[in-house]
Enzyme design. Structure first.
Site, short mmCIF file in Angstrom:
data_model
loop_
_atom_site.label_atom_id
_atom_site.label_comp_id
_atom_site.label_asym_id
_atom_site.label_seq_id
_atom_site.Cartn_x
_atom_site.Cartn_y
_atom_site.Cartn_z
N ASP A 53 1.79 4.00 7.86
CA ASP A 53 0.73 4.41 6.27
C ASP A 53 0.09 5.42 6.37
O ASP A 53 -0.36 5.72 7.42
CB ASP A 53 0.31 3.11 6.46
CG ASP A 53 -0.50 2.87 4.96
OD1 ASP A 53 -1.16 4.18 3.89
OD2 ASP A 53 -0.65 1.69 4.27
N HIS B 74 3.68 0.36 0.80
CA HIS B 74 4.41 -0.22 2.16
C HIS B 74 5.12 -1.21 1.78
O HIS B 74 5.32 -2.65 3.23
CB HIS B 74 3.30 -0.53 2.63
CG HIS B 74 2.72 -0.51 3.72
ND1 HIS B 74 1.95 0.44 5.42
CD2 HIS B 74 4.08 0.01 4.46
CE1 HIS B 74 2.37 0.34 6.20
NE2 HIS B 74 3.80 -0.10 5.67
N HIS C 28 2.25 -4.56 -0.79
CA HIS C 28 1.85 -3.81 0.14
C HIS C 28 1.09 -4.62 0.87
O HIS C 28 1.23 -3.97 2.07
CB HIS C 28 1.81 -2.42 -0.72
CG HIS C 28 0.70 -2.30 -1.18
ND1 HIS C 28 -0.01 -0.57 -1.17
CD2 HIS C 28 -0.25 -2.88 -1.77
CE1 HIS C 28 -1.78 -1.07 -1.22
NE2 HIS C 28 -1.49 -1.78 -1.61
N HIS D 272 -5.22 -0.73 7.01
CA HIS D 272 -4.74 -2.16 6.49
C HIS D 272 -3.88 -3.44 7.87
O HIS D 272 -3.72 -2.22 7.84
CB HIS D 272 -4.22 -2.65 4.74
CG HIS D 272 -5.44 -1.31 4.29
ND1 HIS D 272 -4.47 -0.01 3.79
CD2 HIS D 272 -6.20 -1.33 3.12
CE1 HIS D 272 -5.91 0.80 3.59
NE2 HIS D 272 -6.52 -0.38 3.21
N ASP E 20 -1.50 -5.51 6.04
CA ASP E 20 -1.06 -5.55 5.37
C ASP E 20 -0.19 -7.00 5.85
O ASP E 20 0.79 -7.39 5.95
CB ASP E 20 -0.03 -4.64 5.23
CG ASP E 20 -0.25 -3.30 4.90
OD1 ASP E 20 -1.63 -3.64 4.00
OD2 ASP E 20 0.21 -2.07 5.00
N ASP F 28 -2.96 6.74 5.16
CA ASP F 28 -3.78 5.86 5.07
C ASP F 28 -4.49 5.35 6.76
O ASP F 28 -5.63 4.94 6.88
CB ASP F 28 -4.59 5.00 3.99
CG ASP F 28 -3.49 3.69 3.91
OD1 ASP F 28 -3.65 3.05 5.26
OD2 ASP F 28 -3.74 3.00 3.12
N GLU G 245 2.89 5.61 1.18
CA GLU G 245 1.83 5.56 0.69
C GLU G 245 0.63 7.09 0.32
O GLU G 245 0.04 7.46 -0.34
CB GLU G 245 0.66 5.16 1.54
CG GLU G 245 1.08 3.24 1.50
CD GLU G 245 0.62 2.07 0.36
OE1 GLU G 245 -0.12 2.73 -0.75
OE2 GLU G 245 1.14 1.16 0.02
N ASP H 228 -1.26 1.48 10.49
CA ASP H 228 -2.52 1.63 8.91
C ASP H 228 -4.09 1.05 8.87
O ASP H 228 -4.09 0.76 9.84
CB ASP H 228 -1.36 0.39 8.17
CG ASP H 228 -1.28 0.25 7.05
OD1 ASP H 228 -2.89 0.55 6.43
OD2 ASP H 228 -0.71 -0.36 6.03
N1 ARG Z 1 -6.00 -5.28 2.17
C1 ARG Z 1 -5.52 -5.08 0.22
C2 ARG Z 1 -5.15 -6.20 -0.64
O1 ARG Z 1 -4.21 -6.97 0.29
C3 ARG Z 1 -5.13 -3.54 0.27
C4 ARG Z 1 -3.97 -3.54 1.51
C5 ARG Z 1 -2.90 -1.77 1.66
N2 ARG Z 1 -1.95 -2.05 1.69
C6 ARG Z 1 -1.43 -1.14 1.19
N3 ARG Z 1 -0.26 -0.31 2.26
N4 ARG Z 1 -1.99 0.48 1.33
O2 ARG Z 1 -4.51 -5.51 -1.38
MN MN Z 2 0.12 0.02 4.86
MN MN Z 3 -2.85 0.95 4.17
#
Ligand code: ARG
Ligand code: MN
Ligand code: MN
Ligand code: MN
Length: 298
Positions: free
Chosen positions: A227, A99, A139, A124, A126, A229, A272, A122
């Site tokens: 994303d 990402h 990411h 998350h 990010d 996930d 991802e 997502d």
């Molecule tokens: N918050 C975590 C980090 O900053 C996970 C980030 C996951 N991001 C993603 N694009 N899958 O490392």
């Molecule tokens: Mn992401």
């Molecule tokens: Mn994610």
């Protein structure tokens, strides 16, 4: 519609191998014909070049931002391809990769249109910066960078200004946020729709609410950054940072359809997908299914 398919074989933002194989995986599964079914003309731009950096050099350009220099370079090039595509009236479909490429896409879109919104689907946020990130993985920072927050080499990608106003950012599906991210959400009063909130309100109401806000702000274009996930971990074995308690496939499709039907989506990332973690191509096949479905309505 004309679609420019752009592959970004990068894993540096995730610091875990696997997402770099997603573009060729989806091509093997005939993504071009799948998208062409819906009356689109698909131009496969191939993959953008990703420089080779040895693992032991990942902190070479910054002590806490892994693979910084390569990520900046790839995103700068991506921004220009996205910008050029939009200027030529084509829809850039960017296949990651991890990402971190969201930054390049948004940078390109923000040069092509004056008033843009970003919908970030997502698990998350990010929205970490070098100060709040626990992992140093870029990411997890790309959306913050696009809002002008974080390390300057990242916030200055493509052009030296912020690419997206925080009030025009919509994060959907977030359920794994770091402490620093939670603080930022409060500080910037970001539009965050957790899974709980989406289920409570219902998908239709959520999309109506977003569309109303976009109308009030005269938004010309939405960039959709998806994303994989976003979907509950049990349906997506092939992703690097899976999270439970997400939406199922049917709910996700319903949401994608309503968003597509606004006709405001002008560009999209699909990121991802980790082919090395995938089991029997479950996630790759799901990716094809979701893109097939979405581009029926775009
Ligand atoms: N918050 C975590 C980090 O900053 C996970 C980030 C996951 N991001 C993603 N694009 N899958 O490392
Ligand atoms: Mn992401
Ligand atoms: Mn994610
Ligand atoms: Mn965490």
């Amino acid at each position: 519609m004309d679609i420019n398919l752009i592959g970004i074989p990068i894993f540096y933002g995730a610091d875990k191998r696997g997402p770099e194989y997603a573009p060729s995986k989806l091509r093997d599964k005939d993504i071009v014909s799948v998208l062409s079914k819906h009356n689109h003309r698909v131009y496969d731009f191939g993959n953008l070049h990703v420089p080779e950096i040895k693992e032991y050099n990942k902190f070479y350009s910054h002590h806490n931002l892994k693979y910084l220099k390569a990520i900046v370079e790839v995103n700068t090039n991506l921004a220009h391809v996205v910008y050029s595509s939009l200027k030529a009236n084509s829809f850039p479909l960017v296949i990651g990769g991890d990402h971190s490429i969201g930054l390049g896409s948004i940078s390109g879109v923000s040069k092509a249109y004056k008033n843009i919104a970003v919908i970030w689907m997502d698990a998350h946020g990010d929205i970490n910066t070098q100060d709040t990130s626990e992992s140093g993985n870029i990411h997890g920072m790309s959306l913050a960078n696009a809002m002008g927050l974080g390390y300057e080499d990242l916030t200055n990608v493509y052009c030296e200004r912020k690419k997206i106003a925080p009030e025009n950012v919509f994060i959907l599906g977030a359920r794994d946020l770091d402490d620093g991210e939670k603080i930022l959400i409060q500080e910037k009063n970001l539009n965050v729709y957790t899974i709980e909130k989406i289920r409570d309100k219902g998908i239709e109401k959520v999309v109506n609410e977003i569309t109303q806000k976009l109308k009030n702000r005269n938004i010309e274009a939405i960039h959709l950054s998806f994303d994989v996930d976003f979907i509950d971990a049990k349906y997506v074995p092939g992703t690097g940072t899976p999270v439970g308690q997400g939406m199922n496939v049917e709910e996700t499709k319903k949401l994608l359809k309503s968003l597509a039907e606004t006709k405001l989506i002008k560009s999209m990332d699909f990121v991802e997908l980790n082919t090395l973690l995938d089991k029997e191509d479950i996630t790759a096949d799901l990716a094809i299914d979701l893109l097939d479905w979405t581009f029926k309505y775009i």
